[in-house]
Design a protein around this motif. Sequence first.
Motif, PDB file in Angstrom:
ATOM      1  N   SER A  47       0.847  -1.167  -0.054  1.00 56.66           N
ATOM      2  CA  SER A  47      -0.030   0.031  -0.035  1.00 56.66           C
ATOM      3  C   SER A  47       0.778   1.001   0.103  1.00 56.66           C
ATOM      4  CB  SER A  47      -1.168   0.045   1.113  1.00 56.66           C
ATOM      5  OG  SER A  47      -0.181   0.167   2.448  1.00 56.66           O
ATOM      6  N   HIS A  49       0.062   5.112   1.001  1.00 55.49           N
ATOM      7  CA  HIS A  49      -0.917   6.161   1.415  1.00 55.49           C
ATOM      8  C   HIS A  49      -0.194   7.475   1.621  1.00 55.49           C
ATOM      9  CE1 HIS A  49      -3.794   2.720   3.450  1.00 55.49           C
ATOM     10  NE2 HIS A  49      -3.677   2.600   2.046  1.00 55.49           N
ATOM     11  N   GLY A  67      -5.064   6.700  -1.002  1.00 64.21           N
ATOM     12  CA  GLY A  67      -4.029   5.702  -0.991  1.00 64.21           C
ATOM     13  C   GLY A  67      -4.319   4.738  -2.364  1.00 64.21           C
TER      14      GLY A  67
END
Length: 185
Positions: A47, A49, A67
């Motif tokens: 991820s 973000h 994100g």
Amino acid sequence: MAVIFTIQASAQKKVEFDVDISYLYGLQERTDYGNFSRNDYKMSGASLHFSVLHPFSEAFAAGAGIGLDRYNHPGYNTCPVFLTVHYSPITSFRNAYLFADAGKDIGSSDFSKGTMLDAGIGYKYMTGKRFGITFRLGYNIRWSENKTKYEMNGKYSNYADMICVNIDEIYHVRHSVIAGLGVIF
């Protein structure tokens, strides 16, 4: 007679920008077609973000973010828009904090829609007055709706036996451990 009042403006607390990249170590995934554990598939993900935080006090900050998340085995992408909260409960150790992120995913042809929730602990190491490095360790749960329906060849035992037959929705609930590194400025 003239009276002159002097108004001193104190510097307001500024917003903090946080860019965080995390590895998602998949533990379990439940779908319409069955439950899968780490033993069945090496579930993973990543991820990226970006969030903006406003420090309301030395101990509490809140903000919002966006994100890009990628989940593997099975593969799908999400684009969460979320609210975030950071709380530092130990007054003598303000660099350590608890965090929680909660939000909804922007759904499109490239991104699954759904809901995300992250929670855990973090540590902020400031290398300068306005720049620092963050470390995060936590838990991620993701409720997603993918726009692909899968049909299994024979039995509903694993993703390797699936073939795509038509467009529909399949629901996923993914549980993952988060390990992240970021910068704050």
